[in-house]
Design an enzyme around this catalytic site. Structure first.
Site, mmCIF file in Angstrom:
data_model
loop_
_atom_site.group_PDB
_atom_site.id
_atom_site.type_symbol
_atom_site.label_atom_id
_atom_site.label_comp_id
_atom_site.label_asym_id
_atom_site.label_seq_id
_atom_site.Cartn_x
_atom_site.Cartn_y
_atom_site.Cartn_z
ATOM 1 C CG ASN A 100 -6.024 -21.239 18.567
ATOM 2 O OD1 ASN A 100 -7.236 -20.927 18.567
ATOM 3 N ND2 ASN A 100 -5.450 -22.271 17.620
ATOM 4 C CG ASP B 210 -14.934 -11.396 16.015
ATOM 5 O OD1 ASP B 210 -15.761 -11.213 15.200
ATOM 6 O OD2 ASP B 210 -13.714 -10.593 16.054
#
Length: 259
Positions: free
Chosen positions: A142, A165
Site C-alpha cells: 500500500n 484510479d
C-alpha cells in the site's frame, strides 16, 4: 494497469486475519491468475526483483518499524525514483533500462502486474547484456504506508503517480490516492528540489490534485500556480492512455518540486 479480476478479501475485510486497517485504501484487493510463463518467471526471478517487506495488518501492509535501506538493496548510492502504481511496468522498466545512473523502485499491489514487470525487466536486461535489470526493484505494498514510514525522509529524487484510479463516483472519493494527506507524505520522502510527477485523464481529479498540492507549503508547482506541466517524456504511452484519448479525455500532467 492490470485487468480487473475477482476481488479477494484483504485483512481489512476479514476479522479472522491479523486486524483492521483504520483508513480506506485506494485499491480493491484482487488476486489474478498468472499464466504458466508468468508462474515460471515469478518462481525463478521474483527473489531478485521483489523486496520482501515485513507486513502489519494486511497482505499489502508494511510493518511501520521497517525502514528501507536503498543503498543496501541496490548495492550502491544513487538517486532513487519511485513509481506508485506501476501497473504492467511500462514506464519504470523503460526508464530503468535507459537511465542506469539512477535506481528505480516500482510500487504495485497486484501480483499479475508485478509478474509482467519482471518479464519486461528481464527482456530489457538481456538487451543490455545483463543478468536482470540491476537498477530496478519492486515492492508489493500500500503506497500510503510506504511513504509514511518505509521510505526515509528526503530519500527520493522523483516520485511518479501516473493514472491513479479516479474513483469517479462521489461516494468513492475517499478512496482516491491523491489527497492532502498524500501531498504531505510525498513532500516527506522527496529530497529538497526533488520532483513529484502526476498524470490523470479525469479533469475533475486533476483539479483536486492541483488544489491539494498547492495547499501544501512544502510543494511548489514547477510551472507556476495552477498550471499544468508539459507531457513528461519519461511517461511511456500505454494502452490505458490510448483508451482515454479514444474516449475523448485529455491527459493532464502535473509537476511539483519539494521546496
Amino acid at each position: 494497469m492490470s485487468q480487473p479480476v475477482p476481488s479477494q478479501p484483504d485483512a481489512a475485510d476479514r476479522p479472522d486475519l491479523l486486524g483492521f486497517r483504520t483508513k480506506p485504501v485506494s485499491f480493491v484487493r484482487r488476486s489474478g491468475r498468472l499464466t504458466d510463463k508468468q508462474k515460471r518467471m515469478w518462481a525463478e526471478r521474483h527473489g531478485f526483483y521483489l523486496i520482501d517487506v515485513p507486513r502489519a495488518v494486511a497482505r499489502t501492509s508494511v510493518d511501520p518499524e521497517f525502514v528501507l535501506d536503498a543503498e543496501a538493496v541496490f548495492g550502491r548510492k544513487a538517486p532513487l525514483v519511485v513509481e506508485i502504481g506501476s501497473g504492467l511496468g511500462d514506464a519504470v522498466v523503460e526508464a530503468a533500462s535507459s537511465d542506469p545512473e539512477r535506481d528505480y523502485l516500482a510500487v504495485e499491489v497486484y501480483q499479475p502486474g508485478l509478474a509482467h514487470t519482471i518479464a519486461r525487466a528481464e527482456r530489457a536486461g538481456a538487451a543490455l547484456g545483463q543478468d536482470g535489470l540491476r537498477n530496478l526493484r519492486l515492492v508489493q505494498a500500500n503506497a500510503a504506508e510506504l511513504l509514511e514510514t518505509t521510505l526515509p525522509a528526503g530519500s527520493v529524487d522523483e516520485l511518479w503517480v501516473f493514472f491513479p484510479d479516479p474513483w469517479h463516483k462521489a461516494r468513492h472519493h475517499k478512496r482516491r490516492l491523491v489527497t492532502a494527506e498524500f501531498a504531505a507524505l510525498a513532500a516527506r520522502v522527496l529530497r529538497t528540489g526533488g520532483t513529484l510527477r502526476l498524470a490523470t485523464d479525469w479533469a475533475e481529479y486533476a483539479e483536486q490534485m492541483i488544489e491539494v498540492m498547492e495547499a501544501d507549503e512544502d510543494l511548489s508547482n514547477a510551472h507556476g500556480p495552477g498550471r499544468l506541466a508539459p507531457r513528461f517524456e519519461g511517461r511511456v504511452p500505454t494502452g490505458f492512455e490510448r483508451k482515454a484519448h479514444t474516449a475523448g479525455r485529455a491527459v493532464a500532467d502535473l509537476a511539483y518540486v519539494r521546496r
